[in-house]
Design a protein around this motif. Structure first.
Motif, PDB file in Angstrom:
ATOM      1  N   ALA A 111       0.826  -1.199   0.000  1.00 37.26           N
ATOM      2  CA  ALA A 111       0.000   0.000   0.000  1.00 37.26           C
ATOM      3  C   ALA A 111       0.860   1.247   0.000  1.00 37.26           C
ATOM      4  O   ALA A 111       1.955   1.281   0.519  1.00 37.26           O
ATOM      5  N   GLY A 112       0.329   2.289  -0.580  1.00 38.93           N
ATOM      6  CA  GLY A 112       1.057   3.549  -0.613  1.00 38.93           C
ATOM      7  C   GLY A 112       0.314   4.554  -1.450  1.00 38.93           C
ATOM      8  O   GLY A 112      -0.863   4.411  -1.724  1.00 38.93           O
ATOM      9  N   LEU A 172      -6.942   5.427  -5.596  1.00 36.85           N
ATOM     10  CA  LEU A 172      -6.367   4.316  -4.865  1.00 36.85           C
ATOM     11  C   LEU A 172      -7.161   3.034  -5.003  1.00 36.85           C
ATOM     12  O   LEU A 172      -6.686   1.977  -4.624  1.00 36.85           O
ATOM     13  N   THR A 175      -0.755  13.006   1.904  1.00 38.96           N
ATOM     14  CA  THR A 175      -0.570  11.576   2.159  1.00 38.96           C
ATOM     15  C   THR A 175      -1.690  11.031   3.025  1.00 38.96           C
ATOM     16  O   THR A 175      -2.229   9.950   2.757  1.00 38.96           O
ATOM     17  N   ASP A 176      -2.073  11.770   4.044  1.00 39.87           N
ATOM     18  CA  ASP A 176      -3.138  11.320   4.927  1.00 39.87           C
ATOM     19  C   ASP A 176      -4.493  11.315   4.212  1.00 39.87           C
ATOM     20  O   ASP A 176      -5.337  10.445   4.456  1.00 39.87           O
ATOM     21  N   LYS A 236      -8.284   5.735   0.420  1.00 39.31           N
ATOM     22  CA  LYS A 236      -8.063   4.306   0.181  1.00 39.31           C
ATOM     23  C   LYS A 236      -8.974   3.449   1.060  1.00 39.31           C
ATOM     24  O   LYS A 236      -9.425   2.376   0.647  1.00 39.31           O
ATOM     25  N   TRP A 267      -4.940  10.765   0.985  1.00 38.66           N
ATOM     26  CA  TRP A 267      -4.940   9.590   0.102  1.00 38.66           C
ATOM     27  C   TRP A 267      -5.208   8.310   0.908  1.00 38.66           C
ATOM     28  O   TRP A 267      -5.940   7.421   0.475  1.00 38.66           O
ATOM     29  N   LYS A 268      -4.607   8.206   2.078  1.00 34.39           N
ATOM     30  CA  LYS A 268      -4.829   7.024   2.919  1.00 34.39           C
ATOM     31  C   LYS A 268      -6.291   6.922   3.335  1.00 34.39           C
ATOM     32  O   LYS A 268      -6.876   5.831   3.366  1.00 34.39           O
TER      33      LYS A 268
END
Length: 507
Positions: A104-105, A117, A427-428, A434, A430-431
């Motif tokens: 994951a990323g 994602l 980044t957070d 996801k 996108w997480k």
């Protein structure tokens, strides 16, 4: 092991005396299986009614008796289940065996927000097998083109399959299929069944082909007419639409429109909704059938009910990850559930709850079983299908579009991302995206009627075929492949819906 010994074992597993053509195919396979060259491969082609399935099952039984390591695969879940049933060995989807999800990323460079994602990439797995024969059924469905999504490996399934198998230690590949069936979308022929294509990979290719229709098969109207259509395909220059013979056969009949409701109700009563399918030539036509069947045949008033047959219309890489143990067996030979839910997977509604509207779309929490993916067996030895509870988008059920439109997908993305606007780091965000159940919601349609590409690889007891409006000047090789494939999805009976008299013959 020598070739003659293997030949005798396959003939013994055959159960009856093989035809001369089948004997030749057995001899070719025995030579291939005992070839010590690392680049040996084989193609076994056979049309409906020629005994290809019986031969494949005999090969598997003979090799099992010799403790030969094998991995059985097929392009779709339903095709894999059919392969498992006739070979009496577990079979898997190709994607499940040769790919694994990347860690994951963040999205890969170049992925847009609409792909997002939910389109988690899968890379080619390492082949840790040795001295193993990989047998792939329904190989006509395997595409070589990499023009589509590169979510899986290189984007070319055939490239990746060959690369995976021959990266193993002393592993070989047997491809089984029928060239008269529909080729992969965008291709004029089935590349995995074409020896010249395989030789371009540097493989030494053995070939066997079954064309002789067996005597017992000639008594079937389904196979009689499928053979006639196949002969038209081989002529390569048909000038008029095929005329199907119905007289004298009990397993193929014409159904007028005013008889359709009663006839389909009879099929559902006799063989069940899961073993009855309508095959059409367009998504729009399938949509009309699905709505009509629910309203007039099944008397379903609610939009989604327990027992509804559904088909997934877009790959989903997030839902199954929480409920499956990737690439593991449970000890009984059954799979522990799919790594991802694939476009074309069939499922059955068990429970519907918590309907709500968000982001301009309607959602519900639905418990689904996937009959083509078995996770265990009960005390009576019956298979238990994979089950999951997922958030489902209701808007796709009746839409004419194949899945959510670009505008709907963009609206969903923007709405979900707005909910995470308070997170300072991209980044957070996108997480969070996801893991979001709405952005990753399952997209489904009713599964009572499908296009032929969606039906390919599967079998049903009763198959209803609606070709829609056709004239001689609309005839094309693609139509003939479509009709042949549709006819050969049936194991018991074909119903030709509103079939013109000009396309029927007494001879």
């Amino acid at each position: 092991m020598i070739s003659d010994e293997l030949t005798l074992r396959i003939r013994a597993a055959f159960g009856h005396e093989p035809t001369a053509e089948q004997q030749q195919a057995i001899a070719v396979f025995a030579t291939f299986a005992t070839d010590h060259n690392s680049d040996a491969a084989m193609v076994l082609r056979g049309s409906a009614g020629t005994g290809k399935t019986t031969l494949a099952a005999a090969i598997v039984r003979a090799l099992s008796g010799l403790k030969q390591k094998m991995v059985l695969m097929a392009p779709t879940g339903r095709a894999a289940k059919v392969f498992s049933l006739y070979s009496a060995c577990p079979a898997y989807t190709i994607h499940r065996r040769i790919y694994r999800q990347k860690s994951a990323g963040l999205p890969a460079l170049g992925d847009g927000p609409l792909q997002g994602l939910a389109s988690a990439a899968f890379r080619l797995n390492d082949n840790l097998h040795h001295d193993t024969l990989f047998i792939v059924d329904e190989a006509s469905m395997i595409a070589s083109s990499s023009a589509g999504s590169a979510t899986f490996g290189s984007g070319s399934l055939l490239d990746d399959l060959v690369h995976y198998v021959y990266n193993g230690q002393n592993c070989h590949l047997l491809l089984i299929g029928d060239k008269a069936q529909l080729p992969p979308v965008g291709e004029e022929e089935s590349p995995a069944l074409t020896a010249g294509v395989l030789r371009a990979y540097g493989l030494s290719v053995y070939e066997a082909e079954l064309n002789e229709v067996l005597r017992q098969s000639q008594e079937s109207g389904i196979l009689f007419n499928a053979t006639m259509v196949r002969q038209m395909i081989r002529l390569d220059a048909p000038t008029e639409l095929p005329r199907l013979r119905l007289r004298g056969f009990a397993d193929i009949v014409a159904v007028a429109g005013d008889e359709l409701i009663e006839t389909m109700a009879s099929s559902y009563s006799r063989v069940g909704t899961d073993d009855t399918i309508v095959i059409t030539r367009s998504n729009k036509r399938a949509n009309i059938y699905n709505l009509g069947i629910r309203n007039t045949v099944l008397d379903r008033e609610e939009e989604l009910c327990r027992g509804d047959q559904l088909m997934v219309v877009k790959n989903n890489y997030s839902i199954a990850q929480t409920t499956s143990d990737k690439h593991e067996d449970n000890g009984s030979g059954a799979s522990a559930g799919p790594d991802f839910i694939a476009n074309g997977d069939r499922c059955v509604v068990q429970r519907v709850r918590n309907k709500r509207e968000l982001y301009g779309l309607r959602f519900a929490d639905v418990t689904l079983t996937f009959p083509d993916y078995d996770t265990a067996t009960d005390n009576g030895g019956q298979s238990i299908p994979f089950e999951l509870t997922a958030t489902v988008i209701l808007d796709t059920l009746q839409a004419e579009a194949p899945a959510l439109t670009h505008e709907q997908q963009e609206q969903l993305y923007e709405g979900v991302m707005a909910d995470y606007a308070d997170l300072p780091l991209q980044t957070d965000r996108w997480k969070a995206l996801k893991a979001d159940p709405y952005y990753n919601a399952l997209q489904v349609k009713y599964g009572y009627a499908v296009t032929c590409h969606k039906a390919q690889g599967g079998q049903w007891a009763h198959v209803y075929i609606d070709q829609g409006y056709m004239t001689d000047d609309m005839l094309s090789p693609d139509y003939l492949h479509w009709l042949y494939t549709a006819l050969t999805r049936a194991t018991e009976k074909v119903f030709l819906v509103n079939w013109p008299k000009t396309q029927q013959t007494e001879e």
